[in-house]
Design a protein around this motif. Structure first.
Motif, short mmCIF file in Angstrom:
data_model
loop_
_atom_site.label_atom_id
_atom_site.label_comp_id
_atom_site.label_asym_id
_atom_site.label_seq_id
_atom_site.Cartn_x
_atom_site.Cartn_y
_atom_site.Cartn_z
N THR A 1 2.99 -5.00 6.52
CA THR A 1 2.72 -4.64 5.13
C THR A 1 3.85 -3.78 4.55
O THR A 1 4.72 -3.30 5.30
CB THR A 1 1.40 -3.86 5.03
N ASP B 1 -2.22 8.12 0.38
CA ASP B 1 -3.15 7.75 -0.67
C ASP B 1 -3.03 8.65 -1.90
O ASP B 1 -3.80 8.54 -2.85
CB ASP B 1 -4.59 7.75 -0.15
N ARG C 1 1.91 2.37 -5.08
CA ARG C 1 0.61 1.88 -4.61
C ARG C 1 -0.18 1.09 -5.64
O ARG C 1 -1.07 0.34 -5.29
CB ARG C 1 -0.24 3.05 -4.11
N ALA D 1 -3.69 -5.63 -2.39
CA ALA D 1 -4.09 -4.79 -1.26
C ALA D 1 -3.59 -5.32 0.08
O ALA D 1 -3.13 -4.55 0.92
CB ALA D 1 -5.61 -4.66 -1.24
N GLU D 2 -3.66 -6.66 0.27
CA GLU D 2 -3.24 -7.22 1.56
C GLU D 2 -1.72 -7.11 1.74
O GLU D 2 -1.22 -7.04 2.87
CB GLU D 2 -3.67 -8.69 1.68
N LYS E 1 -2.64 -0.51 4.48
CA LYS E 1 -3.42 0.72 4.49
C LYS E 1 -2.52 1.94 4.29
O LYS E 1 -1.52 2.12 4.99
CB LYS E 1 -4.19 0.85 5.81
#
Length: 509
Positions: free
Chosen positions: A59, A100, A107, A112-113, A117
């Motif tokens: 990612t 986050d 972000r 999302a994928e 994370k």
């Protein structure tokens, strides 16, 4: 350091030299080039397509962590800026680019994928107050209080007295006392103090005798070796212990290895290395003068505050050793001297400024990299991409130790452990079953801690080496010879010890 600290002038001289090196015009261009190379590597790794890494499902957040991790490696190796500065900047990069609570354009608006994370900003910032950091703060507070009350001088006198005046036994005394002090105090501060005690002895010895070299070398060797004896003796120990004892969900092993448990097998190993070092130094640098008169100036204070310090010091060490029986975690025990010494006024606000915050921040930076590796899933992805399961367990354990030892001779021991331990913790977890007969992940990570502390071939390898070299009594070839021999012997004995303990089920997991 504290003005009353024995050896403070050596510490100050070392810091002044580092500052001169940083400000040197001759080295400025070289430093800028190194910073540029490290930055270019990070930007390149950040910008290239994720497919170029050959890691399935990589990612964007994981790619950023790789880029920052490589930047940290290069900056720690190049030493273009102080190591703690690199660590602090790494934490800032992780917070602003991978957490986050990062900048919105890192972000938002990304599937999302594809993004992956994000790390928890709370977890990253908590690294500065990790329980291991508290353990070290307790150790630093004890060191400051010992200096202010004369406890260090008293212990040095008491511990050196039994060794008499014969030159060879005086050498054994300095090696043993330095090693024991390094188990509970900073090895840098211990080396400075013991070199200060040694200065009048060196002046009394014949100018053409080799014994001077052996005595001068005994301090850094013992300081480096002695630190392995306890979890607070040197940062690599604490870093390894954090991952061995940490919660599984945070990338740890959850093994709950106690302070006393660590000492039970590491102190005999350390004392054996101390004895071998003594024999080696006597062989290589025999004394021309057979007797030495020791004169250590200073006395322990006898006021009520000092007595409280002595009692608290003894109680703290006892609680550390017996942590498995008392049920009080060693990190919690470390706060006892902090609370007591502050309440009775031995430690003041100014004393808190004397704590080696640079060491703590550097360790925290390594912890933050570990958090990012685990929370983003990058560690798992890399383990899946590299078939460690097909490697010989012995190769993983021995190979990691040799790599660590090689790196520790050229860059900070703490930086070496910071780089290797988080990755090896995940590697060990992925092949835990195969490692079990050899001592498991415990042997893998403790092996790295041992290898880190044994890196002492060069004056730049450790601050104790640098201060000993500054005496002018040691040629680099002598330091390299002694450092290499003790390093090889230490690695062999260390891994034999870990194998015996692991194969008999004394350590493991």
């Amino acid at each position: 350091m504290l003005k009353k600290f024995h050896g403070a002038h050596l510490m100050e001289a070392l810091h002044r030299k580092k500052l001169r090196d940083l400000l040197s015009k001759e080295l400025l261009a070289s430093r800028l080039v190194k910073i540029f190379i490290a930055s270019l590597a990070m930007i390149t790794l950040w910008a290239i397509p994720t497919a170029a890494f050959g890691v399935e499902g990589l990612t964007l957040v994981q790619q950023r962590v790789i880029a920052i991790f490589v930047f940290a490696i290069l900056m720690w190796i190049f030493n273009a800026i102080p190591a703690w500065t690199t660590s602090t900047f790494v934490v800032v990069l992780l917070l602003f680019c991978t957490s986050d609570s990062s900048l919105w354009f890192f972000r938002e608006g990304i599937p999302a994928e594809e993004l992956g994370k994000l790390t928890s900003y709370k977890s990253l910032m908590a690294c500065f107050a990790d329980p291991i950091i508290m353990l070290f703060i307790g150790g630093f507070i004890i060191a400051i209080a010992a200096t202010k009350t004369g406890l260090d001088v008293m212990l040095a006198k008491v511990m050196l007295k039994p060794f008499g005046t014969q030159s060879k036994y005086v050498l054994l005394g300095f090696i043993t006392v330095t090693a024991v002090f390094s188990m509970f105090l900073s090895n840098t501060a211990t080396a400075a103090m013991m070199l200060a005690f040694l200065a009048p002895v060196l002046k009394a010895l014949p100018a053409d005798g080799k014994g001077k070299i052996g005595l001068a070398l005994s301090i850094p060797v013992a300081a480096n070796v002695g630190g392995m004896g306890t979890p607070i003796g040197t940062p690599p120990n604490a870093i390894a212990l954090k991952y061995l004892n940490g919660a599984v969900e945070d990338g740890g092993m959850g093994l709950n290895i106690g302070f006393g448990e660590w000492m039970a097998f590491m102190i005999p190993f350390t004392l054996l290395l101390v004895f071998i070092s003594w024999v080696l130094l006597l062989k290589l640098f025999p004394f021309k003068q057979k007797t030495i008169e020791l004169k250590i100036e200073g006395e322990a204070k006898k006021d009520w505050r000092s007595i409280v310090v002595y009692i608290t010091f003894g109680l703290t060490v006892l609680l550390w050793v017996l942590d498995k029986y008392t049920g009080v975690n060693s990190n919690v025990v470390a706060m006892l001297p902090v609370g007591v010494f502050c309440v009775i006024g031995v430690i003041t606000r100014r004393d808190l400024e004397e704590i080696s915050w640079g060491v703590l921040w550097m360790v925290a930076g390594g912890f933050a990299l570990g958090v990012a590796l685990n929370q983003t899933g990058l560690a798992t992805a890399l383990i899946s991409a590299i078939p460690f399961g097909q490697w010989s367990p012995l190769l993983v354990i021995i190979g990691s130790g040799l790599i660590c030892y090689a790196m520790a001779n050229f860059i900070s021991h703490t930086a070496t452990a910071n780089l290797l331990v988080p990755i090896l913790a995940v590697v060990g977890g992925s092949i835990a079953t195969a490692l079990a007969p050899l001592g498991g992940v415990t042997a893998l990570l403790i092996g790295v801690a041992i290898a880190s502390s044994l890196g002492m071939v060069l004056p730049i390898s450790t601050p104790p080496n640098a201060m000993a070299a500054a005496t002018g009594l040691i040629e680099q070839k002598d330091m390299a010879k002694v450092g290499l021999i003790i390093g090889i012997i230490g690695l062999v004995l260390g891994y034999v010890m870990l194998y015996v303990l692991g194969s008999n089920g004394i350590i493991g997991g």
